[in-house]
Design an enzyme around this catalytic site. Structure first.
Site, PDB file in Angstrom:
ATOM      1  N   ASP A  33       0.857  -1.188   0.000  1.00 57.81           N
ATOM      2  CA  ASP A  33       0.000   0.000   0.000  1.00 57.81           C
ATOM      3  C   ASP A  33       0.894   1.240   0.000  1.00 57.81           C
ATOM      4  OD1 ASP A  33      -1.780   2.181   0.940  1.00 57.81           O
ATOM      5  OD2 ASP A  33      -3.209   0.561   1.274  1.00 57.81           O
ATOM      6  N   ILE A  34       0.606   2.193  -0.900  1.00 61.04           N
ATOM      7  CA  ILE A  34       1.487   3.373  -0.965  1.00 61.04           C
ATOM      8  C   ILE A  34       1.229   4.374   0.170  1.00 61.04           C
ATOM      9  CG2 ILE A  34       2.189   3.464  -3.403  1.00 61.04           C
ATOM     10  CD1 ILE A  34      -0.136   5.446  -3.837  1.00 61.04           C
ATOM     11  N   GLN A  96     -14.826   1.972   1.202  1.00 58.75           N
ATOM     12  CA  GLN A  96     -13.994   1.462   0.098  1.00 58.75           C
ATOM     13  C   GLN A  96     -13.762   2.584  -0.911  1.00 58.75           C
ATOM     14  OE1 GLN A  96     -15.707  -1.852  -2.081  1.00 58.75           O
ATOM     15  NE2 GLN A  96     -13.856  -2.187  -3.284  1.00 58.75           N
ATOM     16  N   HIS A 102     -10.213  -5.958  -2.336  1.00 61.34           N
ATOM     17  CA  HIS A 102      -8.880  -6.081  -1.744  1.00 61.34           C
ATOM     18  C   HIS A 102      -8.976  -6.320  -0.257  1.00 61.34           C
ATOM     19  CE1 HIS A 102     -10.033  -1.809  -2.015  1.00 61.34           C
ATOM     20  NE2 HIS A 102      -9.397  -1.628  -0.859  1.00 61.34           N
ATOM     21  N   PHE A 103      -8.032  -7.107   0.227  1.00 64.89           N
ATOM     22  CA  PHE A 103      -7.824  -7.261   1.661  1.00 64.89           C
ATOM     23  C   PHE A 103      -6.624  -6.417   2.040  1.00 64.89           C
ATOM     24  CE2 PHE A 103     -10.206 -10.602   3.955  1.00 64.89           C
ATOM     25  CZ  PHE A 103     -11.014 -11.062   2.947  1.00 64.89           C
ATOM     26  N   HIS A 104      -6.763  -5.641   3.114  1.00 67.68           N
ATOM     27  CA  HIS A 104      -5.619  -4.968   3.718  1.00 67.68           C
ATOM     28  C   HIS A 104      -4.993  -5.950   4.703  1.00 67.68           C
ATOM     29  CE1 HIS A 104      -6.968  -0.758   2.631  1.00 67.68           C
ATOM     30  NE2 HIS A 104      -8.133  -1.388   2.560  1.00 67.68           N
TER      31      HIS A 104
HETATM   32  P1  AMP Z   1      -9.918   1.101   0.466  1.00 61.21           P
HETATM   33  O1  AMP Z   1     -10.269   2.408   1.060  1.00 61.21           O
HETATM   34  O2  AMP Z   1     -10.258  -0.058   1.357  1.00 61.21           O
HETATM   35  O3  AMP Z   1     -10.521   0.980  -0.900  1.00 61.21           O
HETATM   36  O4  AMP Z   1      -8.335   1.062   0.331  1.00 61.21           O
HETATM   37  C1  AMP Z   1      -7.649   1.484  -0.792  1.00 61.21           C
HETATM   38  C2  AMP Z   1      -6.193   1.460  -0.429  1.00 61.21           C
HETATM   39  O5  AMP Z   1      -5.456   1.545  -1.632  1.00 61.21           O
HETATM   40  C3  AMP Z   1      -5.709   2.599   0.464  1.00 61.21           C
HETATM   41  O6  AMP Z   1      -5.112   2.061   1.630  1.00 61.21           O
HETATM   42  C4  AMP Z   1      -4.687   3.345  -0.407  1.00 61.21           C
HETATM   43  O7  AMP Z   1      -3.608   3.822   0.339  1.00 61.21           O
HETATM   44  C5  AMP Z   1      -4.278   2.268  -1.385  1.00 61.21           C
HETATM   45  N1  AMP Z   1      -3.793   2.724  -2.684  1.00 61.21           N
HETATM   46  C6  AMP Z   1      -4.367   3.638  -3.497  1.00 61.21           C
HETATM   47  N2  AMP Z   1      -3.670   3.752  -4.652  1.00 61.21           N
HETATM   48  C7  AMP Z   1      -2.644   2.872  -4.563  1.00 61.21           C
HETATM   49  C8  AMP Z   1      -1.571   2.508  -5.425  1.00 61.21           C
HETATM   50  N3  AMP Z   1      -1.410   3.085  -6.637  1.00 61.21           N
HETATM   51  N4  AMP Z   1      -0.691   1.573  -5.016  1.00 61.21           N
HETATM   52  C9  AMP Z   1      -0.842   0.998  -3.801  1.00 61.21           C
HETATM   53  N5  AMP Z   1      -1.831   1.285  -2.945  1.00 61.21           N
HETATM   54  C10 AMP Z   1      -2.721   2.215  -3.309  1.00 61.21           C
END
Ligand code: AMP
Length: 142
Positions: A33-34, A96, A102-104
Site C-alpha cells: 500500500d502506498i 472502500q 482487496h484485503f488490507h
Molecule cells: P480502500 O479504502 O479499502 O478501498 O483502500 C484502498 C487502499 O489503496 C488505500 O489504503 C490506499 O492507500 C491504497 N492505494 C491507493 N492507490 C494505490 C496505489 N497506486 N498503489 C498501492 N496502494 C494504493
C-alpha cells in the site's frame, strides 16, 4: 454498476502502473500500500474482476483466501509482528475507495491503526525495502 476496468488496481494488474509486488499466482496479486496505515501494510487482490467480496464467485473464494493467508504469514514474519489485522471494505458506504476487491494486511494492532485511512504516501525507498523483506519471508517459507 458494472465493474470499472479503469480502476487503479485493475491498472496495476495489467502492469500499466508500477507497484511493489510481493506475491503473485494465477489467482491473486499482492503489493505494498502506498499510504500505509503501518509499516508493512500490504494489499491482496484477486485477478478476477470483482468490485467487492460479494461479487467474487464462490469458486474463486478459496484460492483467494489462500493467497491472503500466504501473504499475511509472510508480512507477519518479515515485520516481526505479534499480530496481523485484516481489513476489507465493501462499497463506498463502508469506506472502500478503490472499486476492486482487496484485503488490507496490516501488521500490528487495531488500536494503533491510523483511522480511517492514511493520506500521505510513505517514503518509496522504505516501502521498497519492506517489500524485499516480505518477498524474502515468502521465499523462506516455500
Ligand atoms: P480502500 O479504502 O479499502 O478501498 O483502500 C484502498 C487502499 O489503496 C488505500 O489504503 C490506499 O492507500 C491504497 N492505494 C491507493 N492507490 C494505490 C496505489 N497506486 N498503489 C498501492 N496502494 C494504493
Amino acid at each position: 454498476m458494472p465493474y470499472q476496468t479503469d480502476n487503479i488496481f485493475a491498472r496495476i494488474l495489467r502492469q500499466e502502473i508500477p507497484a511493489q509486488i510481493v506475491f503473485e499466482n494465477d489467482h491473486a496479486l499482492a503489493f505494498m500500500d502506498i499510504m500505509p496505515q503501518a509499516p508493512g501494510h500490504t494489499l491482496v487482490i484477486p485477478k478476477y474482476p470483482a468490485e467487492t467480496l460479494l461479487d467474487l464467485p464462490a469458486e474463486c473464494a478459496g484460492e483467494f483466501l489462500q493467497a491472503v493467508q500466504t501473504v499475511a504469514a509472510a508480512v507477519k514474519q518479515a515485520m516481526n509482528a505479534e499480530g496481523i489485522v485484516l481489513m476489507q471494505l465493501n462499497g463506498p458506504a463502508a469506506g472502500q475507495t478503490v472499486p476492486h476487491l482487496h484485503f488490507h494486511v496490516i501488521p500490528g494492532s487495531i488500536a494503533t491503526l491510523r483511522q480511517p485511512h492514511a493520506h500521505t504516501p510513505a517514503d518509496p525507498e522504505q516501502i521498497r525495502q519492506i517489500a524485499e523483506s516480505i518477498r524474502a519471508a515468502m521465499a523462506s517459507s516455500r
